[in-house]
Write a protein that holds these residues in place. Structure first.
Motif, PDB file in Angstrom:
ATOM      1  N   ASP A 352       0.873  -1.174   0.000  1.00 19.76           N
ATOM      2  CA  ASP A 352       0.000   0.000   0.000  1.00 19.76           C
ATOM      3  C   ASP A 352       0.912   1.226   0.000  1.00 19.76           C
ATOM      4  OD1 ASP A 352      -1.375   2.297   1.303  1.00 19.76           O
ATOM      5  OD2 ASP A 352      -3.064   0.925   1.379  1.00 19.76           O
ATOM      6  N   LEU A 353       0.830   2.045  -1.042  1.00 13.20           N
ATOM      7  CA  LEU A 353       1.754   3.167  -1.188  1.00 13.20           C
ATOM      8  C   LEU A 353       1.667   4.129  -0.005  1.00 13.20           C
ATOM      9  CD1 LEU A 353       3.899   4.470  -2.978  1.00 13.20           C
ATOM     10  CD2 LEU A 353       2.076   5.722  -4.145  1.00 13.20           C
ATOM     11  N   GLU A 354       0.473   4.364   0.513  1.00 16.06           N
ATOM     12  CA  GLU A 354       0.326   5.281   1.640  1.00 16.06           C
ATOM     13  C   GLU A 354       1.029   4.746   2.879  1.00 16.06           C
ATOM     14  OE1 GLU A 354      -3.201   7.496   4.254  1.00 16.06           O
ATOM     15  OE2 GLU A 354      -3.690   6.452   2.375  1.00 16.06           O
ATOM     16  N   LYS A 355       0.903   3.436   3.132  1.00 14.59           N
ATOM     17  CA  LYS A 355       1.582   2.848   4.297  1.00 14.59           C
ATOM     18  C   LYS A 355       3.090   2.819   4.091  1.00 14.59           C
ATOM     19  CE  LYS A 355      -2.244  -0.061   5.901  1.00 14.59           C
ATOM     20  NZ  LYS A 355      -2.696  -1.453   6.173  1.00 14.59           N
ATOM     21  N   LEU A 356       3.521   2.543   2.859  1.00 14.46           N
ATOM     22  CA  LEU A 356       4.957   2.506   2.561  1.00 14.46           C
ATOM     23  C   LEU A 356       5.621   3.843   2.844  1.00 14.46           C
ATOM     24  CD1 LEU A 356       7.415   1.026   1.115  1.00 14.46           C
ATOM     25  CD2 LEU A 356       6.616   2.174  -0.966  1.00 14.46           C
TER      26      LEU A 356
END
Length: 414
Positions: A352-356
């Motif tokens: 998940d790009l936001e979590k990354l």
């Protein structure tokens, strides 16, 4: 007139040298180092045009004829992938009248045609055509200015120097660190640039010390244990190294932080533990992407690399971070963050790009605020630099290194 100009240059040089000589050991830099245009110009000459800089990961130009333009101070560097797959770096300055030959930020092109008089260059910088020039004109003498390039573990390094610093120690450590994390086969998941209203050195100094981590970065401090007493850190690091060894991985470290006096590039690679149970640099300490390189499990550690004064790398088992510090003017700079993941990982499926990106976005936004607070503060005529705290030992080392670099003209050694 020439002797008057030389006298002015000599006075400027003497003034800067006096400021360097007047530096109080164990303290921060004086006010002038953060806003004086002439000191900034010397920074460009003796730091940025002397050292190697990581400019990108090669996955940003994956295909033959791909290119991207990078800007450092007043320079524009076109990084290209030629037909044979090799990577080149050339200055975006026509050899005729100086116009920009590449007018797009990125793309795919076999040649660059100057929009002014149509001189045409291959993407390796060679001059292919120069219309209506005399018969004795030699195209081979008028290619674009090329920079030295080294590609190590997928990282593209450039040097503006005519005779670049020896990169062998840096290359060895990059193989021993980033190589174990699989960076050569990684790809860029996200890039973000933060404009900062501050001199570039304020941004770098902030990065290299963690004295401010507790009060300024509560999110980072929940997972990274750098503020603990030394005996606790040593025990945590020993446990981390044991876990790394049990995974059959040997990650290098080494301190080759040195000035350019001996003709070698500076690099320092070190490892430190995360808190018990923390896997990666994320909001909750859990994994944010598939494991990379030789890792079959998490070892609860981080590898950090400082290189050449402007490049900083952070390696987690599941993702990597490139931190670039880019001067723009005496009182402005940029911080570019580049997130790396395994080359086969796909956003939405594997991560998940936001979590990354969450942790370092939050931390960098906080850093931008802190740095700009400091930039406004040091403009005061009453600012006097205070003593460096024990936890700021990397900042003290950086200041001493910087002062030595700007004390010596280009080409000067011990």
């Amino acid at each position: 007139m020439a002797h008057i100009a030389e006298a002015v240059i000599d006075r400027i040089s003497d003034r800067i040298d006096c400021l360097v000589a007047g530096h109080r050991p164990g303290h921060g830099l004086a006010r002038a180092f953060y806003h004086d245009p002439e000191i900034y110009r010397r920074d460009m000459e003796r730091v940025f045009r002397r050292h190697w800089h990581c400019i990108a990961h090669e996955s940003v130009i994956p295909n033959v004829n791909d290119f991207e333009v990078f800007r450092i101070d007043t320079e524009q560097v076109i990084v290209t992938r030629a037909a044979d797959g090799s990577i080149h770096a050339v200055l975006n300055v026509c050899r005729h009248r100086g116009a920009e030959v590449c007018t797009k930020q990125k793309g795919n092109a076999r040649v660059f045609v100057c929009p002014y008089h149509a001189w045409t260059y291959g993407n390796d910088g060679s001059l292919r055509a120069a219309r209506l020039m005399p018969k004795d004109f030699k195209r081979e003498d008028h290619g674009l200015k090329t920079l030295h390039v080294r590609v190590v573990e997928g990282l593209i390094f450039i040097s503006f120097a005519d005779q670049p610093l020896d990169f062998s120690e840096a290359e060895h450590l990059l193989h021993a660190t980033c190589g174990q994390y699989g960076w050569a086969s990684a790809r860029v998941a996200h890039r973000e640039t933060y404009p900062v209203a501050a001199n570039w050195k304020l941004a770098v100094e902030n990065y290299v010390e963690c004295y401010h981590c507790g009060p300024a970065h509560p999110e980072y401090s929940q997972t990274h244990a750098l503020e603990q007493p030394s005996h606790m850190i040593e025990a945590m690091n020993a446990a981390m190294e044991q876990r790394t060894g049990e995974l059959g991985i040997e990650i290098g470290s080494g301190n080759h932080w040195q000035t350019s006096r001996e003709g070698r590039e500076a690099i320092h690679a070190f490892r430190y533990a995360l808190y018990e149970g923390v896997q990666s640099g994320s909001e909750d300490g859990k994994a944010v992407a598939p494991l990379m390189g030789r890792f079959s499990d998490f070892d609860g550690g981080v590898t950090s690399i400082h290189l050449g004064g402007t490049t900083f790398l952070v390696c987690y088992p599941d993702h990597g971070m490139i931190y670039r510090f880019i001067p723009k003017s005496p009182e402005t700079c940029e911080m570019e963050l580049i997130w790396l993941v395994d080359g086969s990982a796909e956003a939405g499926r594997d991560y998940d790009l936001e979590k990354l990106t969450w942790l370092w976005k939050v931390t960098t936004a906080e850093d931008k605020t802190i740095i700009e607070h400091t930039a406004r503060g040091v403009q005061s005529h009453y600012f006097v630099p205070g003593p460096i705290a024990p936890m700021e030992h990397n900042e003290l080392r950086y200041i001493d290194w910087y002062l030595d670099e700007i004390s010596r003209p280009e080409g000067a050694s011990a």
